[in-house]
Design a protein around this motif. Structure first.
Motif, PDB file in Angstrom:
ATOM      1  N   GLN A 277       0.805  -1.220   0.000  1.00 53.11           N
ATOM      2  CA  GLN A 277       0.000   0.000   0.000  1.00 53.11           C
ATOM      3  C   GLN A 277       0.835   1.266   0.000  1.00 53.11           C
ATOM      4  O   GLN A 277       0.522   2.207  -0.740  1.00 53.11           O
ATOM      5  CB  GLN A 277      -0.929   0.010   1.216  1.00 53.11           C
ATOM      6  CG  GLN A 277      -1.786   1.258   1.296  1.00 53.11           C
ATOM      7  CD  GLN A 277      -2.734   1.233   2.493  1.00 53.11           C
ATOM      8  OE1 GLN A 277      -2.900   0.233   3.171  1.00 53.11           O
ATOM      9  NE2 GLN A 277      -3.367   2.373   2.752  1.00 53.11           N
ATOM     10  N   TRP A 278       1.864   1.321   0.806  1.00 51.09           N
ATOM     11  CA  TRP A 278       2.563   2.576   1.033  1.00 51.09           C
ATOM     12  C   TRP A 278       3.849   2.734   0.229  1.00 51.09           C
ATOM     13  O   TRP A 278       4.356   3.847   0.106  1.00 51.09           O
ATOM     14  CB  TRP A 278       2.852   2.762   2.523  1.00 51.09           C
ATOM     15  CG  TRP A 278       1.599   2.743   3.328  1.00 51.09           C
ATOM     16  CD1 TRP A 278       1.154   1.733   4.128  1.00 51.09           C
ATOM     17  CD2 TRP A 278       0.576   3.745   3.379  1.00 51.09           C
ATOM     18  NE1 TRP A 278      -0.066   2.057   4.680  1.00 51.09           N
ATOM     19  CE2 TRP A 278      -0.443   3.291   4.240  1.00 51.09           C
ATOM     20  CE3 TRP A 278       0.444   4.995   2.782  1.00 51.09           C
ATOM     21  CZ2 TRP A 278      -1.581   4.039   4.518  1.00 51.09           C
ATOM     22  CZ3 TRP A 278      -0.702   5.738   3.061  1.00 51.09           C
ATOM     23  CH2 TRP A 278      -1.692   5.258   3.926  1.00 51.09           C
ATOM     24  N   ILE A 279       4.386   1.646  -0.312  1.00 54.95           N
ATOM     25  CA  ILE A 279       5.628   1.745  -1.079  1.00 54.95           C
ATOM     26  C   ILE A 279       5.439   1.280  -2.520  1.00 54.95           C
ATOM     27  O   ILE A 279       5.647   2.045  -3.463  1.00 54.95           O
ATOM     28  CB  ILE A 279       6.776   0.975  -0.395  1.00 54.95           C
ATOM     29  CG1 ILE A 279       7.092   1.639   0.957  1.00 54.95           C
ATOM     30  CG2 ILE A 279       8.020   0.932  -1.288  1.00 54.95           C
ATOM     31  CD1 ILE A 279       8.153   0.949   1.777  1.00 54.95           C
ATOM     32  N   PHE A 280       5.017   0.036  -2.708  1.00 56.46           N
ATOM     33  CA  PHE A 280       4.954  -0.529  -4.057  1.00 56.46           C
ATOM     34  C   PHE A 280       3.934   0.170  -4.954  1.00 56.46           C
ATOM     35  O   PHE A 280       4.271   0.626  -6.046  1.00 56.46           O
ATOM     36  CB  PHE A 280       4.660  -2.031  -3.995  1.00 56.46           C
ATOM     37  CG  PHE A 280       4.588  -2.667  -5.350  1.00 56.46           C
ATOM     38  CD1 PHE A 280       5.745  -2.921  -6.073  1.00 56.46           C
ATOM     39  CD2 PHE A 280       3.370  -2.990  -5.921  1.00 56.46           C
ATOM     40  CE1 PHE A 280       5.684  -3.491  -7.336  1.00 56.46           C
ATOM     41  CE2 PHE A 280       3.293  -3.555  -7.182  1.00 56.46           C
ATOM     42  CZ  PHE A 280       4.460  -3.815  -7.895  1.00 56.46           C
ATOM     43  N   ILE A 281       2.691   0.255  -4.511  1.00 48.63           N
ATOM     44  CA  ILE A 281       1.645   0.836  -5.353  1.00 48.63           C
ATOM     45  C   ILE A 281       1.970   2.293  -5.729  1.00 48.63           C
ATOM     46  O   ILE A 281       1.944   2.633  -6.910  1.00 48.63           O
ATOM     47  CB  ILE A 281       0.240   0.693  -4.716  1.00 48.63           C
ATOM     48  CG1 ILE A 281      -0.169  -0.785  -4.660  1.00 48.63           C
ATOM     49  CG2 ILE A 281      -0.795   1.518  -5.483  1.00 48.63           C
ATOM     50  CD1 ILE A 281      -1.449  -1.059  -3.885  1.00 48.63           C
ATOM     51  N   PRO A 282       2.309   3.170  -4.761  1.00 50.33           N
ATOM     52  CA  PRO A 282       2.622   4.559  -5.152  1.00 50.33           C
ATOM     53  C   PRO A 282       3.817   4.655  -6.109  1.00 50.33           C
ATOM     54  O   PRO A 282       3.797   5.448  -7.049  1.00 50.33           O
ATOM     55  CB  PRO A 282       2.925   5.252  -3.822  1.00 50.33           C
ATOM     56  CG  PRO A 282       2.253   4.424  -2.790  1.00 50.33           C
ATOM     57  CD  PRO A 282       2.282   3.017  -3.302  1.00 50.33           C
ATOM     58  N   LYS A 283       4.846   3.843  -5.863  1.00 51.73           N
ATOM     59  CA  LYS A 283       6.028   3.891  -6.721  1.00 51.73           C
ATOM     60  C   LYS A 283       5.681   3.455  -8.145  1.00 51.73           C
ATOM     61  O   LYS A 283       6.080   4.083  -9.125  1.00 51.73           O
ATOM     62  CB  LYS A 283       7.119   2.986  -6.130  1.00 51.73           C
ATOM     63  CG  LYS A 283       8.509   3.306  -6.637  1.00 51.73           C
ATOM     64  CD  LYS A 283       9.552   2.545  -5.850  1.00 51.73           C
ATOM     65  CE  LYS A 283       9.821   3.277  -4.553  1.00 51.73           C
ATOM     66  NZ  LYS A 283      10.992   2.764  -3.824  1.00 51.73           N
ATOM     67  N   MET A 284       4.911   2.394  -8.268  1.00 49.67           N
ATOM     68  CA  MET A 284       4.527   1.897  -9.594  1.00 49.67           C
ATOM     69  C   MET A 284       3.556   2.865 -10.279  1.00 49.67           C
ATOM     70  O   MET A 284       3.622   3.058 -11.493  1.00 49.67           O
ATOM     71  CB  MET A 284       3.922   0.498  -9.491  1.00 49.67           C
ATOM     72  CG  MET A 284       4.936  -0.573  -9.102  1.00 49.67           C
ATOM     73  SD  MET A 284       6.300  -0.750 -10.276  1.00 49.67           S
ATOM     74  CE  MET A 284       5.456  -1.513 -11.634  1.00 49.67           C
ATOM     75  N   GLN A 285       2.654   3.493  -9.514  1.00 51.97           N
ATOM     76  CA  GLN A 285       1.748   4.481 -10.105  1.00 51.97           C
ATOM     77  C   GLN A 285       2.538   5.652 -10.679  1.00 51.97           C
ATOM     78  O   GLN A 285       2.211   6.162 -11.750  1.00 51.97           O
ATOM     79  CB  GLN A 285       0.746   4.981  -9.058  1.00 51.97           C
ATOM     80  CG  GLN A 285      -0.324   3.977  -8.715  1.00 51.97           C
ATOM     81  CD  GLN A 285      -1.183   4.414  -7.538  1.00 51.97           C
ATOM     82  OE1 GLN A 285      -0.743   5.142  -6.654  1.00 51.97           O
ATOM     83  NE2 GLN A 285      -2.417   3.935  -7.517  1.00 51.97           N
ATOM     84  N   GLN A 286       3.577   6.065  -9.983  1.00 48.01           N
ATOM     85  CA  GLN A 286       4.419   7.163 -10.459  1.00 48.01           C
ATOM     86  C   GLN A 286       5.119   6.775 -11.761  1.00 48.01           C
ATOM     87  O   GLN A 286       5.184   7.570 -12.697  1.00 48.01           O
ATOM     88  CB  GLN A 286       5.446   7.565  -9.393  1.00 48.01           C
ATOM     89  CG  GLN A 286       6.403   8.649  -9.845  1.00 48.01           C
ATOM     90  CD  GLN A 286       5.702   9.934 -10.277  1.00 48.01           C
ATOM     91  OE1 GLN A 286       4.698  10.329  -9.697  1.00 48.01           O
ATOM     92  NE2 GLN A 286       6.223  10.583 -11.295  1.00 48.01           N
ATOM     93  N   ILE A 287       5.616   5.565 -11.835  1.00 50.07           N
ATOM     94  CA  ILE A 287       6.268   5.069 -13.055  1.00 50.07           C
ATOM     95  C   ILE A 287       5.287   5.077 -14.217  1.00 50.07           C
ATOM     96  O   ILE A 287       5.606   5.534 -15.317  1.00 50.07           O
ATOM     97  CB  ILE A 287       6.864   3.665 -12.822  1.00 50.07           C
ATOM     98  CG1 ILE A 287       8.082   3.757 -11.893  1.00 50.07           C
ATOM     99  CG2 ILE A 287       7.237   2.991 -14.145  1.00 50.07           C
ATOM    100  CD1 ILE A 287       8.602   2.417 -11.406  1.00 50.07           C
ATOM    101  N   VAL A 288       4.078   4.586 -13.976  1.00 50.44           N
ATOM    102  CA  VAL A 288       3.055   4.535 -15.027  1.00 50.44           C
ATOM    103  C   VAL A 288       2.666   5.947 -15.462  1.00 50.44           C
ATOM    104  O   VAL A 288       2.614   6.239 -16.652  1.00 50.44           O
ATOM    105  CB  VAL A 288       1.819   3.731 -14.554  1.00 50.44           C
ATOM    106  CG1 VAL A 288       0.660   3.888 -15.512  1.00 50.44           C
ATOM    107  CG2 VAL A 288       2.184   2.248 -14.387  1.00 50.44           C
ATOM    108  N   ARG A 289       2.391   6.830 -14.504  1.00 52.85           N
ATOM    109  CA  ARG A 289       1.986   8.209 -14.833  1.00 52.85           C
ATOM    110  C   ARG A 289       3.039   8.952 -15.645  1.00 52.85           C
ATOM    111  O   ARG A 289       2.718   9.705 -16.555  1.00 52.85           O
ATOM    112  CB  ARG A 289       1.693   9.005 -13.556  1.00 52.85           C
ATOM    113  CG  ARG A 289       0.296   8.860 -13.036  1.00 52.85           C
ATOM    114  CD  ARG A 289      -0.023   9.913 -11.983  1.00 52.85           C
ATOM    115  NE  ARG A 289       0.884   9.906 -10.860  1.00 52.85           N
ATOM    116  CZ  ARG A 289       0.733   9.153  -9.767  1.00 52.85           C
ATOM    117  NH1 ARG A 289      -0.299   8.354  -9.651  1.00 52.85           N
ATOM    118  NH2 ARG A 289       1.610   9.208  -8.783  1.00 52.85           N
TER     119      ARG A 289
END
Length: 105
Positions: free
Chosen positions: A53-65
């Motif tokens: 929730q706090w590391i993987f998802i935000p980091k991957m969302q940033q990569i995608v965006r």
């Protein structure tokens, strides 16, 4: 957005939804110190669901965006299979994580 980024975006939404449906989503942020872990999966400071929730998802969302290249050649599902296999609420989460692994293979 290319096909792989769209696929990853959908999988990130799926893993978030699945964590929420499984009762594994948290409302309160972990401490800043807990998020600073240098250990794989932050095993020394976070529970597996917190890392997602706090590391993987935000980091991957940033990569995608930002349309950056997705990381390749990694697999996160084996860690969750080993750590959470005896917890039935993790079955659907692990299924989505395997799909993420396939996209990043």
């Amino acid at each position: 957005m290319n096909t792989v980024h769209l696929q990853m975006q959908k999988l990130l939404i799926d893993v978030e939804y699945t964590l929420k449906q499984s009762g594994l989503w948290e409302v309160n942020n972990p401490s800043p110190e807990a998020l600073m872990s240098t250990q794989p999966f932050a095993v020394d400071t976070l529970h597996p669901e917190q890392w997602l929730q706090w590391i993987f998802i935000p980091k991957m969302q940033q990569i995608v965006r930002s349309q950056q290249a997705l990381p390749v050649g990694f697999a996160i599902s084996p860690y969750f299979e080993q750590t959470c296999q005896s917890k039935p609420e993790w079955a659907k989460v692990i299924k989505v994580l395997k799909e993420i692994d396939e996209v990043c293979a």
